[in-house]
Design a protein around this motif. Structure first.
Motif, mmCIF file in Angstrom:
data_model
loop_
_atom_site.group_PDB
_atom_site.id
_atom_site.type_symbol
_atom_site.label_atom_id
_atom_site.label_comp_id
_atom_site.label_asym_id
_atom_site.label_seq_id
_atom_site.Cartn_x
_atom_site.Cartn_y
_atom_site.Cartn_z
ATOM 1 N N ASN A 183 12.855 -7.186 12.477
ATOM 2 C CA ASN A 183 13.197 -7.299 11.563
ATOM 3 C C ASN A 183 12.776 -5.863 11.326
ATOM 4 O O ASN A 183 11.492 -5.522 11.451
ATOM 5 C CB ASN A 183 12.297 -8.436 10.082
ATOM 6 N N GLU A 184 13.161 -5.299 9.735
ATOM 7 C CA GLU A 184 13.032 -4.526 9.299
ATOM 8 C C GLU A 184 11.503 -3.867 9.032
ATOM 9 O O GLU A 184 11.256 -4.928 8.828
ATOM 10 C CB GLU A 184 13.685 -3.845 8.210
ATOM 11 N N ARG A 185 11.173 -2.737 8.882
ATOM 12 C CA ARG A 185 9.323 -2.417 8.711
ATOM 13 C C ARG A 185 9.086 -0.839 9.157
ATOM 14 O O ARG A 185 9.769 -0.509 9.256
ATOM 15 C CB ARG A 185 8.330 -3.322 10.179
ATOM 16 N N LEU A 186 8.776 -0.800 8.037
ATOM 17 C CA LEU A 186 8.247 0.354 7.891
ATOM 18 C C LEU A 186 6.634 0.402 8.142
ATOM 19 O O LEU A 186 5.520 -0.141 7.433
ATOM 20 C CB LEU A 186 7.406 1.361 6.311
ATOM 21 N N VAL A 187 5.727 1.298 8.799
ATOM 22 C CA VAL A 187 4.577 1.040 9.979
ATOM 23 C C VAL A 187 3.886 2.938 9.237
ATOM 24 O O VAL A 187 4.206 3.445 9.537
ATOM 25 C CB VAL A 187 4.459 1.400 11.532
ATOM 26 N N CYS A 188 3.123 2.218 8.562
ATOM 27 C CA CYS A 188 1.775 3.418 7.561
ATOM 28 C C CYS A 188 0.669 3.609 8.598
ATOM 29 O O CYS A 188 0.243 2.809 8.260
ATOM 30 C CB CYS A 188 1.967 3.312 6.438
ATOM 31 N N ILE A 189 0.215 4.570 8.616
ATOM 32 C CA ILE A 189 -1.436 4.913 8.988
ATOM 33 C C ILE A 189 -1.941 6.165 8.683
ATOM 34 O O ILE A 189 -1.045 6.925 8.667
ATOM 35 C CB ILE A 189 -0.339 5.399 11.417
ATOM 36 N N PHE A 190 -3.229 5.191 8.240
ATOM 37 C CA PHE A 190 -4.120 5.934 7.560
ATOM 38 C C PHE A 190 -4.974 6.018 8.548
ATOM 39 O O PHE A 190 -5.546 5.845 9.375
ATOM 40 C CB PHE A 190 -4.246 5.806 6.779
ATOM 41 N N GLN A 191 -6.090 7.687 8.895
ATOM 42 C CA GLN A 191 -6.837 7.951 9.263
ATOM 43 C C GLN A 191 -8.392 7.262 8.269
ATOM 44 O O GLN A 191 -8.355 7.769 6.971
ATOM 45 C CB GLN A 191 -7.301 9.498 8.982
ATOM 46 N N THR A 192 -9.722 6.520 8.956
ATOM 47 C CA THR A 192 -10.292 6.450 7.679
ATOM 48 C C THR A 192 -11.310 6.122 8.591
ATOM 49 O O THR A 192 -11.762 6.809 9.590
ATOM 50 C CB THR A 192 -10.224 4.928 7.684
ATOM 51 N N GLN A 193 -12.770 5.487 7.685
ATOM 52 C CA GLN A 193 -14.015 6.329 8.319
ATOM 53 C C GLN A 193 -14.279 4.844 9.061
ATOM 54 O O GLN A 193 -15.221 5.343 10.020
ATOM 55 C CB GLN A 193 -14.884 5.420 7.109
ATOM 56 N N ILE A 194 -13.412 4.054 9.600
ATOM 57 C CA ILE A 194 -13.621 2.804 10.935
ATOM 58 C C ILE A 194 -12.389 3.025 11.678
ATOM 59 O O ILE A 194 -11.742 2.436 12.466
ATOM 60 C CB ILE A 194 -13.461 0.928 10.658
ATOM 61 N N GLY A 195 -11.622 4.683 11.648
ATOM 62 C CA GLY A 195 -10.860 4.879 12.580
ATOM 63 C C GLY A 195 -9.634 4.714 11.799
ATOM 64 O O GLY A 195 -9.378 4.590 10.784
ATOM 65 N N HIS A 196 -8.893 4.235 13.126
ATOM 66 C CA HIS A 196 -6.859 4.052 12.203
ATOM 67 C C HIS A 196 -6.693 2.865 11.690
ATOM 68 O O HIS A 196 -7.007 1.974 12.207
ATOM 69 C CB HIS A 196 -5.975 4.683 13.360
ATOM 70 N N ILE A 197 -6.015 2.689 10.850
ATOM 71 C CA ILE A 197 -5.574 1.955 10.461
ATOM 72 C C ILE A 197 -3.482 1.507 9.879
ATOM 73 O O ILE A 197 -3.686 2.714 9.644
ATOM 74 C CB ILE A 197 -6.514 1.035 8.979
ATOM 75 N N ALA A 198 -3.538 0.727 10.128
ATOM 76 C CA ALA A 198 -1.774 0.871 9.963
ATOM 77 C C ALA A 198 -1.720 -0.475 9.261
ATOM 78 O O ALA A 198 -2.084 -1.774 9.141
ATOM 79 C CB ALA A 198 -1.218 0.488 11.459
ATOM 80 N N VAL A 199 -0.417 0.044 8.233
ATOM 81 C CA VAL A 199 -0.490 -1.209 7.088
ATOM 82 C C VAL A 199 1.631 -1.009 7.268
ATOM 83 O O VAL A 199 2.439 -0.162 7.068
ATOM 84 C CB VAL A 199 -0.526 -0.914 6.059
ATOM 85 N N VAL A 200 1.300 -2.362 7.915
ATOM 86 C CA VAL A 200 2.741 -2.484 8.530
ATOM 87 C C VAL A 200 4.179 -3.803 6.955
ATOM 88 O O VAL A 200 3.260 -4.382 7.225
ATOM 89 C CB VAL A 200 2.997 -3.378 9.502
ATOM 90 N N MET A 201 4.742 -2.654 6.495
ATOM 91 C CA MET A 201 5.568 -3.510 4.913
ATOM 92 C C MET A 201 6.392 -4.119 6.181
ATOM 93 O O MET A 201 7.391 -3.148 6.417
ATOM 94 C CB MET A 201 5.480 -2.500 4.255
ATOM 95 N N VAL A 202 6.946 -5.448 6.472
ATOM 96 C CA VAL A 202 8.019 -5.787 6.937
ATOM 97 C C VAL A 202 8.891 -6.987 5.762
ATOM 98 O O VAL A 202 8.749 -7.302 4.986
ATOM 99 C CB VAL A 202 7.351 -6.660 7.511
ATOM 100 N N GLY A 203 10.246 -6.374 6.043
ATOM 101 C CA GLY A 203 11.433 -6.560 5.707
ATOM 102 C C GLY A 203 11.815 -7.826 6.278
ATOM 103 O O GLY A 203 11.724 -8.370 6.757
#
Length: 301
Positions: A183-203
């Motif tokens: 499926n289509e998706r938008l992967v958003c990668i952030f730098q945080t205090q616990i390392g990298h986090i990804a919020v993947v929005m799946v269409g």
């Protein structure tokens, strides 16, 4: 069966998912006067929408169906758990959650999918989350559809992966191989205090669009698009809005190894609200969080 339910069943049966989604996106963004009001009222009835928590309760003020669908909540309706390292970014239901093993995530019993494929195919991106953890949260049409930041963080990059628009309901999750990587998706990668986090929005089928606060509506395209935000200092606090879906879909949260643990009550089928704990520092805190949520649930029943 309400008008909304019957219409969805008929249209889904006779129309290809990509065509149906395109049609849905156009119709739900068009002001149609009394018919728009009819659709909204029928939608409220069909999905038992809690009108008490909505900021704008005036149905007549919504000119299109999507204006209502991406409705905002009244202030304070989703308190943010300050003790958790990270919180659920959305209202929804836990599909699967747990460890990422050998580069694979669990889709359903007997079905796994590739971490590398999920984030767009670049090993450098998937390496952040190897042996880490994930939580997959499904949003039904009845859920609040704005997406929020799980933890304080800075946006590093986004990866838009074009794909299909298969439904993401229970039946498809259990029977469609590699559903989330098709499926289509938008992967958003952030730098945080616990390392990298990804919020993947799946269409999915009927998802008219995915929008973010930093770049607006995602434009569907044929090839993968990577955007580097590492020099733009786009910071978001835990609970800040970062986007929304127009209609139901899925959000998958990925985090690094040793970045924290899931609360003990997080398991498939658990209904969650935006702002409740999703990542705790250790097992002891996870256990306390589980008790806290159980006590709250008992008071609400």
């Amino acid at each position: 069966m309400t008008f909304t339910t019957a219409l969805l069943k008929v249209v889904q049966f006779i129309t290809p998912f990509t065509t149906l989604t395109s049609l849905s996106a156009k119709l739900t963004d068009v002001p149609m006067g009394k018919f728009t009001q009819f659709l909204i009222r029928n939608f409220i009835k069909t999905f038992n929408i809690n009108m008490e928590e909505i900021a704008n309760k005036d149905i007549l003020s919504y000119k299109t169906f999507n204006e209502f669908f991406i409705r905002k909540l009244s202030e304070g309706e989703r308190p943010i758990d300050t003790e958790a390292l990270a919180v659920s970014p959305v209202d929804g239901t836990i599909g699967q959650a747990g460890a990422i093993k050998n580069g694979l995530l669990i889709q359903a019993k007997g079905l796994d999918y590739s971490l590398k494929a999920l984030v767009g195919g670049d090993k450098a991106d998937s390496n952040f989350f190897e042996d880490g953890n994930f939580a997959c949260i499904y949003l039904s049409p009845s859920n609040y559809h704005r997406i929020h930041m799980p933890i304080d963080g800075t946006l590093v990059k986004t990866i838009h992966v074009p794909g299909e628009l298969f439904p993401v309901g229970t039946r498809n999750i259990s029977n469609t191989k590699n559903l989330y990587t098709r499926n289509e998706r938008l992967v958003c990668i952030f730098q945080t205090q616990i390392g990298h986090i990804a919020v993947v929005m799946v269409g999915a089928a009927l998802v008219g669009s995915i929008s973010t606060t930093w770049d607006g509506t995602v434009v569907r395209r044929k090839g993968i698009e990577v955007k580097d935000y590492s020099k733009e200092n786009l910071r978001y606090k835990k609970g800040d809005e970062i986007g929304y879906f127009k209609y139901g879909s899925t959000v998958i949260v990925l985090w690094e190894k040793d970045g924290g643990v899931l609360p003990l009550d997080v398991e498939p089928g658990l209904a969650v609200k935006m702002g409740r704990s999703l990542i705790m520092e250790d097992a002891a805190e996870s256990s306390k969080d589980n008790i806290k949520h159980s006590d709250t649930d008992d008071m609400n029943n």
